[in-house]
Design a protein around this motif. Structure first.
Motif: not given
Length: 338
Positions: A215-224, A251-257
């Motif tokens: 979700e974070i990647v999608e949010m940033i990707h939409e603008e940058m 970077g994304l640290i995705s320990s939960v998902t």
């Protein structure tokens, strides 16, 4: 020559995270909530902390088992007096290729040059918002964003590598994701987004507060626009993305998902000398007692290797399978670092 020790799942021991204090000047809700860690909380007395000499000795033993990277943590490590003296000792340990430190950054400005001169390579600074009011609430003590930014600037000016960690929580700081991404892209520092984790037993973790990395990647990707890039090394915890057409990255640290237990190479040493094989461990293995009762290096080395070889930890993978039913008493993150 170092002998590489493997755990029961064939994971090598390559990184050791060393907590030098269980104290912190922040009271972040996801780590050290003020209602638990209040003025009467029984922090470790000085005599129970490992001395710098004991830490350096253990570092030598760990490197003989394949460790090449050391990260200094807390609590807030800069609350431990004379920390550059420890960095100098660790810099002299054969086999240590990289010494890093995780800090909240509030005390970094006045220590950055001394830490670099002592041999520190990198710092990771925790910062969860650029908004003063929100940041003050998150850190629980009203510290200003400017205090942390001054530490980041001082570290960069001193020649330290700098990364920023942001723990993202639903209904807390989602609105800060894009401002943080824009700001640190402009500053030229790597920003890493961390999924809110169920560390310890006091942070009130709920699965619905987790903002998945995708979700974070999608949010940033939409603008940058972003594009994925390969890991730097085996066992790297962060998934890497580059801003398209540039060398700048996040970077994304995705320990939960997206659990990464299968490649975890990290052990942790608490401030009082217990070795933990997982951030979510329930108990640790006491190394302070044999240190202080006269065991030689070979004996302690055997204890460490035996403890690692029995390691089966894969809590985050188990969480994926069993959440929300999985429960376990866990060591507090403030006690062993992130």
């Amino acid at each position: 020559m170092a002998v590489q020790v493997l755990d029961s799942r064939k994971r090598p021991l390559r990184d050791i995270r060393i907590s030098v204090t269980d104290k912190c000047n922040f009271r972040c809700q996801y780590c050290m909530p003020a209602e638990i860690f209040g003025p009467d909380y029984p922090f470790l007395p000085q005599h129970k902390l490992l001395t710098f000499e004991e830490i350096a000795r253990l570092a030598r033993i760990f490197t003989s088992l394949g460790v090449s990277k050391i990260r200094i943590t807390g609590g807030e490590p800069l609350m431990r007096r004379d920390l550059p003296a420890l960095i100098r000792m660790l810099r002299q340990v054969d086999g240590v290729q990289d010494i890093a430190m995780t800090t909240n950054g509030s005390l970094l400005a006045k220590h950055a040059e001394a830490l670099k001169a002592a041999g520190l390579d990198r710092v990771t600074v925790s910062l969860d918002s650029l908004d003063d009011e929100r940041f003050g609430k998150i850190n629980g003590r009203g510290y200003k964003v400017a205090d942390v930014l001054a530490g980041i600037e001082a570290a960069a000016q001193a020649g330290l590598g700098v990364k920023i960690n942001m723990v993202v929580q639903r209904e807390v700081n989602v609105d800060d994701i894009l401002p943080m991404a824009r700001y640190f892209r402009e500053q030229g520092h790597i920003l890493r987004f961390i999924e809110f984790m169920d560390v310890g037993n006091t942070n009130g973790w709920r699965l619905d507060q987790v903002v998945p990395s995708r979700e974070i990647v999608e949010m940033i990707h939409e603008e940058m626009p972003l594009e994925p890039i390969d890991p730097n090394y085996y066992g790297e915890v962060a998934s890497r993305y580059r801003y398209a057409g540039s060398e700048e990255e996040i970077g994304l640290i995705s320990s939960v998902t997206q659990a990464f237990c299968s490649t975890c190479t990290r052990a942790r040493l608490s401030a009082e000398g217990k070795m933990y094989n997982c951030l979510f461990a329930s108990s640790g293995f006491d190394l302070r007692e044999p240190l202080r009762e006269g065991s030689d290096d070979a004996q302690i080395r055997e204890l460490i290797s035996g403890y690692w070889e029995k390691r089966q930890d894969r809590y985050s993978e188990e969480r994926l399978l069993h959440t929300p039913g999985l429960t376990r008493d866990k060591v507090e993150m403030s006690h062993i670092g992130g």
